[in-house]
Design an enzyme around this catalytic site. Structure first.
Site, short mmCIF file in Angstrom:
data_model
loop_
_atom_site.label_atom_id
_atom_site.label_comp_id
_atom_site.label_asym_id
_atom_site.label_seq_id
_atom_site.Cartn_x
_atom_site.Cartn_y
_atom_site.Cartn_z
N LYS A 193 41.12 42.97 47.34
CA LYS A 193 40.83 42.22 48.56
C LYS A 193 41.18 43.01 49.81
CE LYS A 193 40.72 37.50 46.92
NZ LYS A 193 41.35 36.19 46.87
N LYS A 219 32.34 40.31 38.73
CA LYS A 219 32.67 38.89 38.61
C LYS A 219 31.81 38.05 39.56
CE LYS A 219 36.40 37.48 40.55
NZ LYS A 219 37.76 37.31 41.03
N LYS A 246 32.72 34.10 45.36
CA LYS A 246 32.31 33.47 46.61
C LYS A 246 31.96 34.51 47.66
CE LYS A 246 35.70 29.83 45.88
NZ LYS A 246 37.06 29.40 46.13
P1 TYM Z 1 40.09 30.84 43.34
O1 TYM Z 1 39.94 29.83 44.42
O2 TYM Z 1 39.65 32.23 43.60
O3 TYM Z 1 39.35 30.34 42.02
C1 TYM Z 1 39.59 29.05 41.49
C2 TYM Z 1 39.55 29.08 39.98
O4 TYM Z 1 38.29 29.56 39.53
C3 TYM Z 1 38.47 30.63 38.61
N1 TYM Z 1 37.36 31.58 38.78
C4 TYM Z 1 36.58 31.99 37.77
N2 TYM Z 1 36.57 31.69 36.46
C5 TYM Z 1 35.62 32.27 35.69
N3 TYM Z 1 34.70 33.15 36.19
C6 TYM Z 1 34.67 33.48 37.50
N4 TYM Z 1 33.75 34.32 37.98
C7 TYM Z 1 35.65 32.89 38.36
N5 TYM Z 1 35.90 33.00 39.69
C8 TYM Z 1 36.96 32.19 39.93
C9 TYM Z 1 39.80 31.26 39.01
O5 TYM Z 1 40.36 31.99 37.95
C10 TYM Z 1 40.59 30.02 39.37
O6 TYM Z 1 41.13 29.43 38.21
N6 TYM Z 1 44.95 32.01 43.42
C11 TYM Z 1 43.99 31.04 42.94
C12 TYM Z 1 44.26 29.62 43.41
C13 TYM Z 1 45.65 29.15 43.20
C14 TYM Z 1 46.20 28.67 41.99
C15 TYM Z 1 47.54 28.30 42.30
C16 TYM Z 1 45.69 28.51 40.71
C17 TYM Z 1 46.63 29.08 44.15
N7 TYM Z 1 47.77 28.56 43.62
C18 TYM Z 1 48.41 27.80 41.32
C19 TYM Z 1 46.54 28.01 39.73
C20 TYM Z 1 47.87 27.65 40.04
C21 TYM Z 1 42.61 31.42 43.46
O7 TYM Z 1 42.47 32.09 44.44
O8 TYM Z 1 41.60 30.85 42.78
#
Ligand code: TYM
Length: 359
Positions: free
Chosen positions: A116, A220, A223
């Site tokens: 990032k 991957k 967004k």
């Molecule tokens: P974020 O917002 O990037 O993504 C949310 C969830 O979606 C999953 N994900 C995917 N799974 C499969 N294939 C993909 N291409 C894909 N893109 C995203 C992510 O693995 C995630 O589960 N840091 C985290 C959010 C967060 C969090 C937490 C999660 C903050 N605090 C505590 C669990 C527990 C994040 O940025 O996810």
């Protein structure tokens, strides 16, 4: 407490559009869990400011939209807690404490920060660097035991375990003396007999832990990809979904009859995985049905399936976001219920550390 109460915690950032990866890798997998143990699902708005502050009204809208997506996917606010992170101050307080637990070296290894921050690391916010500490705080403010996420969060969950382990170790004697420890469910020489924070279980499983871009099977689905054709957004209508699947990159061969045959064919593997996850089956089962067929036959089947599964959800999201007051009321109740769990945890943590309590 004689054992850690099993508890699920997970979250999604309210940035941009929710896509199929978020749905299949995370949100859809949360739904059955809410019937198995208490569960907390957070819209992590405080994480969404680490890569630059979004437009304020967009952040507000995206927060409501992600809440609506949770509910449209089947998260029931009567069973599970749904709230937005910034409303529960304990996350921020615990994150600061974890800033003082985690080591620079640990954070320096985080691949997501490197990705990032890109080439211009010096210009990344301190928040982006410390982001995994806030994530650990999200989870441990509830002493959550299970965290269902996609594969890209694995390293962050390992860090969460490292933070929990170091805190348990550094304050082991104090935790015991205060009588607030829980016997370590999996005793090991590296940890004291009693813990304050559980060592959280990552739940990363199924055919959709890493959904790839529709334009490039080695990247991957994300967004932030500039090409909208690379992802299926949860807000896409049937025509958009069909168009994106039709245009999805593939190779010239027919589908194999067994999963071994997907090796070295990232685009084919991805589309088969998406089909499997959408239909609640394994990749093997998909190939039993479609092995030997060309993409010209498989793609329309995938497109019909995706529309059938996603369209009702998109409609429900639209209906829910039409009534922001109702969403806000759900988030308010969720924040109150979340605070009721996190407040006593932070009270304990302050006591463990030795912060003088004069109020
Ligand atoms: P974020 O917002 O990037 O993504 C949310 C969830 O979606 C999953 N994900 C995917 N799974 C499969 N294939 C993909 N291409 C894909 N893109 C995203 C992510 O693995 C995630 O589960 N840091 C985290 C959010 C967060 C969090 C937490 C999660 C903050 N605090 C505590 C669990 C527990 C994040 O940025 O996810």
């Amino acid at each position: 407490m004689t054992a850690f109460q099993p508890r699920v915690f997970s979250g999604v950032q309210p940035t941009g559009n929710l896509h199929l990866g978020n749905y299949l890798g995370a949100v859809s997998r949360w739904v059955p869990l809410q019937n198995q143990m208490p569960a907390i699902f957070c819209v992590v708005d405080s994480h969404a400011i680490t890569a630059g502050f979004p437009d304020p009204s967009e952040l507000t809208n995206a927060t409501r939209e992600v809440t609506a997506a949770y509910m449209a996917a089947g998260i029931d606010p009567k069973k599970s807690i749904i709230f937005n992170q910034s409303q529960v101050r304990e996350h921020m307080e615990l994150a600061w404490i974890f800033n003082c637990v985690a080591r620079m070296g640990w954070l320096n290894r985080m691949t997501q920060f490197k990705e990032k921050a890109g080439k211009n690391k010096e210009n990344a916010s301190v928040g982006l660097f410390a982001y995994p500490n806030l994530m650990a705080a999200d989870i441990l403010a509830y002493r959550a035991t299970h965290v269902p996420v996609g594969d890209d969060q694995k390293q962050h969950l390992e860090l969460t375990r490292d933070i929990a382990a170091k805190f348990n170790n550094d304050f082991g004697a104090r935790i015991k003396e205060l009588g607030i420890g829980v016997p370590n469910p999996t005793p090991s020489p590296e940890l004291p007999e009693e813990l304050y924070f559980p060592l959280t279980e990552p739940m990363i499983a199924g055919p959709a832990t890493r959904i790839m871009s529709l334009r490039d099977g080695t990247k991957k689905m994300s967004k932030s990809d500039p090409s909208d054709l690379s992802r299926i957004n949860l807000k896409d209508d049937a025509d958009a979904i069909a168009k994106k699947i039709k245009k999805a990159k593939t190779d010239p061969d027919a589908l194999p009859s067994e999963t071994d045959g997907l090796e070295g064919r990232p685009e084919a593997d991805n589309l088969v995985g998406i089909f499997a996850a959408l239909n609640g089956m394994s990749k093997d089962d998909v190939l039993k049905e479609y092995g030997g067929q060309q993409f010209s036959a498989f793609k329309p089947a995938l497109s019909d399936l995706a529309v059938a599964k996603l369209a009702p959800m998109t409609d429900e999201m639209r209906r829910l976001t039409g009534d922001p007051a109702q969403i806000d009321a759900i988030l308010k109740e969720g924040a109150e219920n979340a605070s009721a769990i996190a407040e006593p945890v932070l009270k304990d943590v302050r006591k463990i550390i030795g912060f003088l309590d004069v109020r």
